[in-house]
Design an enzyme around this catalytic site. Structure first.
Site, PDB file in Angstrom:
ATOM      1  N   ARG A  19       0.837  -1.207   0.000  1.00 17.26           N
ATOM      2  CA  ARG A  19       0.000   0.000   0.000  1.00 17.26           C
ATOM      3  C   ARG A  19       0.877   1.265   0.000  1.00 17.26           C
ATOM      4  O   ARG A  19       0.940   1.988  -0.987  1.00 17.26           O
ATOM      5  CB  ARG A  19      -0.944  -0.021   1.217  1.00 17.26           C
ATOM      6  CG  ARG A  19      -2.084   0.980   1.124  1.00 17.26           C
ATOM      7  CD  ARG A  19      -1.713   2.403   1.515  1.00 17.26           C
ATOM      8  NE  ARG A  19      -1.259   2.516   2.899  1.00 17.26           N
ATOM      9  CZ  ARG A  19      -0.722   3.615   3.413  1.00 17.26           C
ATOM     10  NH1 ARG A  19      -0.536   4.686   2.660  1.00 17.26           N
ATOM     11  NH2 ARG A  19      -0.316   3.651   4.669  1.00 17.26           N
ATOM     12  N   ASP A  20       1.601   1.510   1.087  1.00 17.84           N
ATOM     13  CA  ASP A  20       2.381   2.757   1.195  1.00 17.84           C
ATOM     14  C   ASP A  20       3.463   2.787   0.122  1.00 17.84           C
ATOM     15  O   ASP A  20       3.808   3.842  -0.415  1.00 17.84           O
ATOM     16  CB  ASP A  20       3.011   2.838   2.596  1.00 17.84           C
ATOM     17  CG  ASP A  20       3.263   4.261   3.050  1.00 17.84           C
ATOM     18  OD1 ASP A  20       3.467   5.131   2.198  1.00 17.84           O
ATOM     19  OD2 ASP A  20       3.281   4.497   4.273  1.00 17.84           O
ATOM     20  N   HIS A 211       4.538   4.382  12.882  1.00 16.71           N
ATOM     21  CA  HIS A 211       4.756   4.272  11.433  1.00 16.71           C
ATOM     22  C   HIS A 211       5.776   5.341  11.059  1.00 16.71           C
ATOM     23  O   HIS A 211       5.451   6.529  11.028  1.00 16.71           O
ATOM     24  CB  HIS A 211       3.392   4.508  10.772  1.00 16.71           C
ATOM     25  CG  HIS A 211       3.360   4.583   9.289  1.00 16.71           C
ATOM     26  ND1 HIS A 211       2.773   3.614   8.508  1.00 16.71           N
ATOM     27  CD2 HIS A 211       3.803   5.525   8.419  1.00 16.71           C
ATOM     28  CE1 HIS A 211       2.842   3.959   7.230  1.00 16.71           C
ATOM     29  NE2 HIS A 211       3.477   5.121   7.152  1.00 16.71           N
ATOM     30  N   HIS A 213       8.826   6.971   8.570  1.00 16.11           N
ATOM     31  CA  HIS A 213       9.501   7.046   7.270  1.00 16.11           C
ATOM     32  C   HIS A 213      10.949   7.435   7.539  1.00 16.11           C
ATOM     33  O   HIS A 213      11.243   8.151   8.493  1.00 16.11           O
ATOM     34  CB  HIS A 213       8.798   8.058   6.362  1.00 16.11           C
ATOM     35  CG  HIS A 213       7.537   7.514   5.761  1.00 16.11           C
ATOM     36  ND1 HIS A 213       7.441   7.144   4.448  1.00 16.11           N
ATOM     37  CD2 HIS A 213       6.328   7.239   6.319  1.00 16.11           C
ATOM     38  CE1 HIS A 213       6.228   6.676   4.198  1.00 16.11           C
ATOM     39  NE2 HIS A 213       5.522   6.722   5.330  1.00 16.11           N
ATOM     40  N   CYS A 244       4.013   9.267   0.386  1.00 20.86           N
ATOM     41  CA  CYS A 244       2.675   9.773   0.080  1.00 20.86           C
ATOM     42  C   CYS A 244       2.770  10.766  -1.069  1.00 20.86           C
ATOM     43  O   CYS A 244       3.495  11.747  -0.988  1.00 20.86           O
ATOM     44  CB  CYS A 244       2.096  10.461   1.322  1.00 20.86           C
ATOM     45  SG  CYS A 244       0.539  11.299   0.991  1.00 20.86           S
ATOM     46  N   ASN A 253       9.419   4.254   3.757  1.00 26.03           N
ATOM     47  CA  ASN A 253       9.200   3.872   5.162  1.00 26.03           C
ATOM     48  C   ASN A 253      10.471   3.278   5.766  1.00 26.03           C
ATOM     49  O   ASN A 253      11.411   2.952   5.055  1.00 26.03           O
ATOM     50  CB  ASN A 253       8.127   2.771   5.245  1.00 26.03           C
ATOM     51  CG  ASN A 253       6.769   3.266   4.873  1.00 26.03           C
ATOM     52  OD1 ASN A 253       6.498   3.546   3.726  1.00 26.03           O
ATOM     53  ND2 ASN A 253       5.897   3.377   5.857  1.00 26.03           N
TER      54      ASN A 253
HETATM   55  N1  COA Z   1     -13.124   4.669  -3.996  1.00 25.34           N
HETATM   56  C1  COA Z   1     -13.397   4.809  -5.324  1.00 25.34           C
HETATM   57  N2  COA Z   1     -13.863   5.933  -5.856  1.00 25.34           N
HETATM   58  C2  COA Z   1     -14.113   6.956  -5.009  1.00 25.34           C
HETATM   59  C3  COA Z   1     -13.871   6.870  -3.635  1.00 25.34           C
HETATM   60  C4  COA Z   1     -13.355   5.666  -3.129  1.00 25.34           C
HETATM   61  N3  COA Z   1     -13.059   5.510  -1.839  1.00 25.34           N
HETATM   62  N4  COA Z   1     -14.200   8.046  -3.074  1.00 25.34           N
HETATM   63  C5  COA Z   1     -14.643   8.839  -4.067  1.00 25.34           C
HETATM   64  N5  COA Z   1     -14.591   8.169  -5.224  1.00 25.34           N
HETATM   65  C6  COA Z   1     -14.959   8.664  -6.571  1.00 25.34           C
HETATM   66  C7  COA Z   1     -16.341   9.227  -6.608  1.00 25.34           C
HETATM   67  O1  COA Z   1     -17.267   8.203  -6.888  1.00 25.34           O
HETATM   68  C8  COA Z   1     -16.224  10.215  -7.752  1.00 25.34           C
HETATM   69  O2  COA Z   1     -16.239   9.520  -8.988  1.00 25.34           O
HETATM   70  P1  COA Z   1     -16.737  10.214 -10.353  1.00 25.34           P
HETATM   71  O3  COA Z   1     -15.805  11.357 -10.642  1.00 25.34           O
HETATM   72  O4  COA Z   1     -16.634   9.110 -11.360  1.00 25.34           O
HETATM   73  O5  COA Z   1     -18.125  10.679 -10.068  1.00 25.34           O
HETATM   74  C9  COA Z   1     -14.844  10.787  -7.582  1.00 25.34           C
HETATM   75  O6  COA Z   1     -14.093   9.766  -6.888  1.00 25.34           O
HETATM   76  C10 COA Z   1     -14.801  12.078  -6.790  1.00 25.34           C
HETATM   77  O7  COA Z   1     -15.481  11.886  -5.573  1.00 25.34           O
HETATM   78  P2  COA Z   1     -15.349  12.930  -4.366  1.00 25.34           P
HETATM   79  O8  COA Z   1     -16.162  12.460  -3.229  1.00 25.34           O
HETATM   80  O9  COA Z   1     -15.619  14.327  -4.911  1.00 25.34           O
HETATM   81  O10 COA Z   1     -13.858  12.748  -3.957  1.00 25.34           O
HETATM   82  P3  COA Z   1     -12.624  13.719  -4.140  1.00 25.34           P
HETATM   83  O11 COA Z   1     -12.260  13.840  -5.561  1.00 25.34           O
HETATM   84  O12 COA Z   1     -12.853  14.956  -3.359  1.00 25.34           O
HETATM   85  O13 COA Z   1     -11.488  12.837  -3.418  1.00 25.34           O
HETATM   86  C11 COA Z   1     -10.865  11.167  -1.803  1.00 25.34           C
HETATM   87  C12 COA Z   1     -11.593  12.475  -2.042  1.00 25.34           C
HETATM   88  C13 COA Z   1     -10.693  11.005  -0.322  1.00 25.34           C
HETATM   89  C14 COA Z   1     -11.711  10.035  -2.346  1.00 25.34           C
HETATM   90  C15 COA Z   1      -9.504  11.186  -2.549  1.00 25.34           C
HETATM   91  O14 COA Z   1      -8.850  12.389  -2.276  1.00 25.34           O
HETATM   92  C16 COA Z   1      -8.630  10.018  -2.165  1.00 25.34           C
HETATM   93  O15 COA Z   1      -8.920   8.874  -2.476  1.00 25.34           O
HETATM   94  N6  COA Z   1      -7.497  10.280  -1.482  1.00 25.34           N
HETATM   95  C17 COA Z   1      -6.589   9.265  -1.024  1.00 25.34           C
HETATM   96  C18 COA Z   1      -5.213   9.816  -0.934  1.00 25.34           C
HETATM   97  C19 COA Z   1      -4.233   8.759  -0.462  1.00 25.34           C
HETATM   98  O16 COA Z   1      -4.489   7.579  -0.444  1.00 25.34           O
HETATM   99  N7  COA Z   1      -3.041   9.224  -0.084  1.00 25.34           N
HETATM  100  C20 COA Z   1      -1.979   8.393   0.351  1.00 25.34           C
HETATM  101  C21 COA Z   1      -2.225   7.680   1.623  1.00 25.34           C
HETATM  102  S1  COA Z   1      -1.974   8.676   3.059  1.00 25.34           S
HETATM  103 ZN    ZN Z   2       3.429   6.243   5.337  1.00 27.85          ZN
END
Ligand code: COA
Ligand code: ZN
Length: 312
Positions: A19-20, A211, A213, A244, A253
């Site tokens: 994942r990370d 955790h 890094h 990230c 990490n």
């Molecule tokens: N899984 C799959 N799709 C997702 C989702 C999820 N958990 N959450 C939102 N979506 C989809 C929505 O269905 C939407 O799809 P569409 O454009 O086809 O309609 C789109 O993503 C936007 O949804 P929204 O609620 O507006 O989300 P956002 O664009 O504001 O993003 C997060 C918010 C949290 C979903 C996004 O920023 C994210 O996944 N971040 C993770 C970052 C990460 O993992 N960083 C490293 C680890 S620390």
């Molecule tokens: Zn991390």
């Protein structure tokens, strides 16, 4: 305590490379190869493996195959299989895959939370509270990973009492564990000792994970400081992969094989066979297309002996 004999004290090592590590790779790693890696890790003695994340595929395209990976891995009953989840949609996807644990994520820093999750901390807290409420009757454990606890690359120091307030909120909501994450390697040993001591005192019933890094070379020193305060759970990443994409300057990490080698030498019971780990880690550069920062893979185990150099 950490510098004395550990007398076989049990530690829980949790692998986060799938994942990370993979979330930060530019080149998409083939789904079959991800599954093969997790399957090998499953037999190496880990307490927990973070398999993937159920995030938006637009935010983290590297893990867009999360369902397929989760469905096709072979499950070892001795290993907890966890996944990172940022919102309700992610939790629904995770539950469909029958994960053992949902690892909810939000940041201790407002700025990093907005950059990483496109939500304010209050919005994240509300989403994650909804997730906890919706799965409370299911057989799934809830962990919460708090990013940037030891410093944010955009805000600087984070007030530990803001962190403890967040931890307290999640404890009250019913989380089983909390992971204090040093997302960009800003933690240093005396700070780790202070925060770990206070966290254990305030939340004696929570399973606390640290955790780290290794961005500034302090991950093993920070681990020793945390051990001194009684912490038993550590995340680490094979080869030292990790980072990230939404935290400027983030890099790998704590390297699992380096960490396990040190802990085993000190007499802790990590449950992990180092040589097996080294064998798996040696295949990683071929998989991801670049070298890794880990030391052990280059130097070999401490028990490896060399022949006497010949003079020329
Ligand atoms: N899984 C799959 N799709 C997702 C989702 C999820 N958990 N959450 C939102 N979506 C989809 C929505 O269905 C939407 O799809 P569409 O454009 O086809 O309609 C789109 O993503 C936007 O949804 P929204 O609620 O507006 O989300 P956002 O664009 O504001 O993003 C997060 C918010 C949290 C979903 C996004 O920023 C994210 O996944 N971040 C993770 C970052 C990460 O993992 N960083 C490293 C680890 S620390
Ligand atoms: Zn991390």
């Amino acid at each position: 305590m950490s510098l004395q004999v550990a007398n076989g004290k049990k530690l829980y090592i949790q692998e986060v490379a799938p994942r990370d590590g993979f979330q930060n790779e530019m080149q998409f790693i083939d789904t079959d190869q991800k599954i093969a890696l997790v399957d090998r890790l499953s037999d190496a003695g880990y307490a927990k493996i973070e398999v993937t994340s159920f995030t938006s595929p637009k935010a983290i395209p590297a893990l867009r195959d999360a369902e397929e990976v989760m469905h096709r891995i072979r499950r070892n009953p001795d290993v907890v299989y966890t996944v990172l989840v940022p919102n309700v949609r992610g939790a629904e996807r995770a539950m469909e895959c029958k994960v053992d644990e949902i690892n909810l994520v939000m940041s201790a820093s407002e700025t990093h939370n907005r950059a990483n999750l496109r939500m304010t901390r209050a919005q994240s807290l509300a989403q994650l509270a909804d997730v906890i409420a919706s799965v409370s009757s299911e057989r799934v454990a809830i962990n919460v990973s708090l990013s940037t606890v030891f410093g944010c690359p955009m805000e600087g120091d984070i007030d530990p009492y803001q962190v403890f307030e967040l931890v307290g909120r999640f404890a009250t909501l019913g989380a089983h564990g909390v992971t204090l994450c040093d997302t960009t390697g800003m933690a240093y040993p005396s700070q780790v000792a202070r925060i770990a001591r206070e966290a254990r005192k305030l939340f004696p019933k929570l399973a606390l994970t640290l955790h780290f890094h290794d961005t500034r070379g302090m991950a093993l020193a920070n681990t020793l400081a945390a051990l001194d305060e009684g912490i038993e759970r550590f995340d680490a990443s094979l080869g030292g992969l990790g980072g990230c994409p939404y935290a400027p300057g983030a890099s790998g990490n704590a390297c699992t094989e380096d960490l396990v080698h040190m802990l085993n030498l000190m007499g802790y019971d990590t449950g992990i066979r180092e040589q097996e780990l080294l064998d798996i880690a040696s295949g990683l550069p071929g998989l991801i297309g670049h070298e890794l920062p880990g030391h052990l893979n280059k130097a070999g185990l401490r028990s490896r002996l060399h022949s006497v150099p010949t003079r020329c």
